[in-house]
Design an enzyme around this catalytic site. Structure first.
Site, PDB file in Angstrom:
ATOM      1  N   MET A 192      30.141 -20.825  23.337  1.00 54.42           N
ATOM      2  CA  MET A 192      28.968 -20.837  23.973  1.00 54.42           C
ATOM      3  C   MET A 192      28.226 -20.256  22.277  1.00 54.42           C
ATOM      4  SD  MET A 192      29.001 -16.574  24.897  1.00 54.42           S
ATOM      5  CE  MET A 192      26.875 -16.024  24.389  1.00 54.42           C
ATOM      6  N   GLY A 239      35.710 -18.910  14.060  1.00 57.10           N
ATOM      7  CA  GLY A 239      35.080 -19.514  12.339  1.00 57.10           C
ATOM      8  C   GLY A 239      36.580 -19.613  12.025  1.00 57.10           C
ATOM      9  N   GLN A 269      28.714 -21.983  19.295  1.00 57.37           N
ATOM     10  CA  GLN A 269      27.867 -23.640  19.391  1.00 57.37           C
ATOM     11  C   GLN A 269      26.726 -24.197  19.370  1.00 57.37           C
ATOM     12  OE1 GLN A 269      31.361 -25.675  18.858  1.00 57.37           O
ATOM     13  NE2 GLN A 269      31.558 -25.779  17.506  1.00 57.37           N
ATOM     14  N   HIS A 318       0.217 -10.069  18.687  1.00 61.12           N
ATOM     15  CA  HIS A 318       1.254  -9.214  18.999  1.00 61.12           C
ATOM     16  C   HIS A 318       2.798  -8.925  19.169  1.00 61.12           C
ATOM     17  CE1 HIS A 318      -2.115  -6.741  17.068  1.00 61.12           C
ATOM     18  NE2 HIS A 318      -0.947  -5.727  16.320  1.00 61.12           N
ATOM     19  N   ILE A 351       6.494  -8.005   8.394  1.00 56.27           N
ATOM     20  CA  ILE A 351       6.934  -9.409   8.655  1.00 56.27           C
ATOM     21  C   ILE A 351       5.393 -10.335   8.360  1.00 56.27           C
ATOM     22  CG2 ILE A 351       6.896  -8.225  10.768  1.00 56.27           C
ATOM     23  CD1 ILE A 351       4.125  -9.554  11.993  1.00 56.27           C
ATOM     24  N   ASP A 352       4.642 -10.203   7.470  1.00 55.30           N
ATOM     25  CA  ASP A 352       4.382 -11.658   6.764  1.00 55.30           C
ATOM     26  C   ASP A 352       4.652 -11.913   5.776  1.00 55.30           C
ATOM     27  OD1 ASP A 352       2.137 -10.727   8.939  1.00 55.30           O
ATOM     28  OD2 ASP A 352       0.960  -9.677   7.491  1.00 55.30           O
ATOM     29  N   ASN A 401      32.175 -22.310   6.954  1.00 54.34           N
ATOM     30  CA  ASN A 401      33.655 -22.359   5.559  1.00 54.34           C
ATOM     31  C   ASN A 401      33.510 -23.303   4.821  1.00 54.34           C
ATOM     32  OD1 ASN A 401      33.947 -24.278   7.772  1.00 54.34           O
ATOM     33  ND2 ASN A 401      35.900 -23.945   7.618  1.00 54.34           N
ATOM     34  N   GLY A 418       0.942  -1.147   0.217  1.00 58.12           N
ATOM     35  CA  GLY A 418      -0.189  -0.107  -0.208  1.00 58.12           C
ATOM     36  C   GLY A 418       0.990   0.859   0.258  1.00 58.12           C
ATOM     37  N   MET A 441       0.203 -14.900  12.669  1.00 58.28           N
ATOM     38  CA  MET A 441      -0.085 -13.393  11.284  1.00 58.28           C
ATOM     39  C   MET A 441      -0.332 -14.347  10.259  1.00 58.28           C
ATOM     40  SD  MET A 441       1.021  -9.814  13.083  1.00 58.28           S
ATOM     41  CE  MET A 441       0.333  -9.266  14.653  1.00 58.28           C
TER      42      MET A 441
END
Length: 784
Positions: free
Chosen positions: A669, A581, A671, A306, A173-174, A539, A128, A216
């Protein structure tokens, strides 16, 4: 002179002329703004606009602010968009605006823009808002004529503002706007939904309950569909595909069958716009009554409402918003009077530009298809991503294992370090395999378990509830098969394993290669194999994304948010964060962009003491502004000598009297934790696709009842490349791999690192090859 070649442009922006005109953007005109990621888009648009030399304006309160003018249209500064990334909603406000729907209202808006010399408009909103923007642009010339006649503007002012450029970003969000894989805000909404679903299903399982959850999505079932895949729901109701006649009996039979198999929990997901084929609404209360009356199950309903719109945006939405904001500025700077109003969009991991009104038209076509009962067309018009999700759901939830077995045994194993999402891939692989009639075998503890015979059959209920579990339920080890080939071949023969699904990180890729290379010596290894990349490091060659990386990224970003909050309260403080990483800088780079870091040190982009000195000086200058905090990320193996301790000591010494430093090594933490919706959905689709591929490959490799697969394309890695999932022979990927550093030789995300530097206010010259051309929606829908 600023020179920029961002996203493939190689021009001085001073040659455009467009940069001289102020840029502004209007945040959607409805009273219900997309609650997540908009601020990231605002921040990126402002900062990249300022970087190119443009004047950038905020329009407060959406189109209403555009009509009212005055203090609603304010000049934006670099500091005015600081600390916005982690905020939900939109900091510049949004409002419904009936005035803008009238010609008189649009004339007022045009007059306000002309007076400020604004001829570029960036609109973030739904269809819209974007349709209104296109109407505004269409009417622009006539509005200027009317304004001149009314004496509101001069002919000279009208001449200088003869054309209005429009670019849109979709915030919803839809995920109901056709042409893009994901709209800004959708991923964050899924995070909120899955958090609630996980909490509910824990108690529901304890009490053997059936839970009906309404999410929603008035006209679009994307949230409901992905939620169903992410939590392993028994049934989902979406507006695009109403259930067949007699669905009540089918639903009750399915729920009863699941209980009969030993499942203690039933989950039904309902989109708020769900309906029957006759067009009658399907509500959660109606479903509760049905299940209670016919089955007598203890049933509860939850309407999430909501809560789906609250909280902080996910890492994905922050990165998406940032990339879209950058692309929007580029599109405005390139725009000509002949260029159609466009919307910047996402396809796979690629930024694309699409004609705005084509997207709007296809979105309307979906609604028309549903109204006319053309539901298959509605699914296809939503795009390939939506269609693939629907097909995967149907396979996993609406087909029972056949009575006739295929006599095929498929082994599934996890290799390397554990990561969130592994279990989703295993679950879907097992269930799709059983639907094909195969016997699915669990190999515990990776290649060690294969060598030692730690193998057992898996049943349908064995993998129930696995989508929401982090780590590896099968157990995993880093051991490679090279020294155990004799034992492995014997057990493949002993357990009559006919195909293998190997889920894991770099070790899974290397292990698969070792098995392929040993085929000449061990005939038992001549079976089809598929490797699914799953590692937080992202990786693995052959795939732009690995299962688990999104969860790790969100963990890092959540930690950085807390740290930035601490730094904001203390003032004049710089935090140095070490991420995982290995040698791959994906996590550090993406977390840096999502958290607004001042720098991210990685192995792939070499740095020296002069670079470190420049970064320290940058922070010293930053402390003189109103933004008195800093965030530095360092990939764990970015440099052997410039360690986290070294960088911490350097910054501490050089920042004396200006700022103080703290450091944080995030460690393992990264993982852990429950998988994000992206990793659950990605793992589910990858697991399903891999077994379907193996099933077809077995047909071509079987001769006279004997399986013999020794061609390169019988051992593949399943990965996402740009816009689609591809099966690539492991042997061919060798050339793309830096084995010493365990990374691909080419990594797509390196091209967007300059965006992070610009947003951190580094005056750099960009030279990347990524270019977002204008595409057509219908043509694009032929992709993934």
């Amino acid at each position: 002179m600023i020179r920029c070649s961002l996203l493939g442009l190689d021009h001085s922006y001073r040659s455009y002329g467009a940069w001289r005109r102020p840029l502004t953007f209007c945040i959607r005109s409805s009273a219900s703004p997309c609650p997540f990621g908009m601020n990231a888009a605002v921040r990126a648009t402002v900062r990249v606009g300022l970087y190119t030399g443009a004047s950038v304006y905020f329009v407060h309160e959406g189109y209403q602010g555009l009509v009212d003018g005055g203090d609603n249209i304010k000049l934006a500064t670099w500091e005015s968009v600081s600390m916005m990334l982690q905020l939900g909603g939109t900091v510049i406000g949004s409002a419904r605006c009936k005035d803008f729907q009238t010609r008189e209202g649009r004339m007022k808006a045009a007059g306000n823009l002309v007076k400020l010399g604004i001829t570029n408009l960036c609109v973030i909103g739904g269809d819209g808002s974007l349709t209104g923007a296109n109407q505004f642009r269409t009417d622009w010339s006539e509005l200027l004529v009317d304004l001149v006649k009314a004496g509101k503007i001069s002919k000279d002012e009208a001449s200088k503002s003869s054309h209005l450029n429009i670019v849109g970003m979709v915030g919803s969000i839809d995920n109901d706007f056709c042409g893009t894989d994901m709209t800004i805000g959708t991923d964050s909404a899924l995070h909120r939904i899955i958090e609630v679903v996980d909490a509910i299903t824990t108690t529901a399982q304890s009490h053997q309950r059936t839970f009906i959850l309404e999410v929603m999505g008035r006209h679009c079932g994307y949230l409901a569909l992905v939620t169903a895949l992410s939590c392993g729901a028994d049934w989902v109701f979406i507006p695009e595909m109403p259930p067949d006649e007699g669905w009540e009996e089918h639903l009750c039979r399915r729920l009863a069958d699941q209980r009969g198999r030993g499942c203690r929990l039933n989950v039904i997901i309902v989109a708020e716009g769900a309906m029957t084929r006759a067009g009658k609404p399907i509500t959660s209360d109606q479903l509760k009554q049905l299940v209670t009356d016919r089955l007598g199950f203890d049933t509860r309903t939850t309407v999430l409402g909501h809560v789906q719109r609250g909280g902080t945006p996910s890492a994905f939405d922050r990165i998406l918003g940032s990339r879209m904001g950058v692309e929007a500025v580029m599109a405005l700077l390139e725009a000509t009077p002949e260029t159609p109003a466009c919307v910047v969009s996402l396809s796979g991991n690629q930024a694309v530009r699409l004609p705005l009104m084509e997207c709007v038209q296809v979105t309307k076509d979906v609604t028309a298809a549903m109204a006319e009962g053309r539901f298959e067309d509605a699914i296809k018009l939503r795009g390939k991503s939506f269609e693939n999700n629907w097909n995967t759901y149907k396979l996993l939830a609406h087909i029972n294992p056949p009575d006739v077995k295929s006599n095929i045994n498929v082994a599934v194993m996890n290799i390397g370090a554990p990561c969130a999402g592994m279990n989703s891939a295993v679950r879907s692989a097992v269930r799709i395999g059983m639907i094909q009639g195969h016997t699915m075998l669990a190999v515990h503890d990776g290649f060690d378990g294969l060598a030692h015979g730690n193998i057992e059959p898996l049943s349908w209920t064995n993998v129930s509830g696995w989508t929401g579990k982090g780590g590896s339920m099968l157990g995993t080890k880093r051991t490679l098969p090279g020294k155990m080939l004799e034992e492995i071949s014997l057990n493949i023969n002993k357990f009559n394993i006919n195909a293998m699904v190997i889920i894991g990180g770099f070790e899974a890729f290397v292990g698969g290669l070792e098995l392929v290379q040993a085929r000449e010596k061990y005939e038992e290894l001549c079976i089809p194999m598929v490797v699914i990349p799953a590692t937080v490091s992202n990786n693995v060659p052959g795939s732009d994304f690995s299962i688990g990386a999104d969860t790790a990224l969100n963990t890092i970003v959540a930690t950085c948010d807390r740290i930035k909050q601490s730094a904001a309260g203390t003032k004049r403080r710089v935090f140095i964060i070490e991420t995982m990483g290995g040698y791959c800088g994906y996590l550090a780079t993406m977390a840096g962009m999502a958290s607004g870091a001042d720098a991210a040190y990685i192995y792939e982009e070499k740095f020296n003491i002069k670079d470190l000195e420049l970064n320290v000086e940058h922070l010293v200058q930053k402390m003189k502004t109103t933004v008195k905090r800093g965030l530095i990320l360092r990939n764990e193996n970015s440099n052997a000598h410039y360690t986290t301790d070294f960088i911490f000591n350097l910054y501490s010494e050089e920042g004396k009297g200006v700022f103080d430093c703290r450091k944080n090594v995030l460690g393992h933490m990264q993982q852990g934790g429950t998988p994000t919706p992206f990793d659950r959905n990605f793992g589910t689709k990858m697991g399903a696709k891999s077994v379907l591929w193996l099933t077809e490959k077995l047909k071509t490799c079987t001769r006279h009842g004997r399986i013999y697969a020794n061609t390169p394309d019988s051992a593949c890695l399943l990965g996402m490349r740009k816009r689609a999932l591809y099966f690539q022979p492991l042997a061919e990927l060798k050339e793309e791999t830096d084995f010493e550093h365990r990374i691909p030789k080419t990594q797509w995300w390196l091209k967007i690192r300059p965006i992070m530097k610009i947003l951190a206010k580094y005056n750099i010259e960009l030279d990347t090859s990524e270019h977002a051309n204008m595409e057509h929606v219908i043509k694009k829908m032929g992709h993934l």
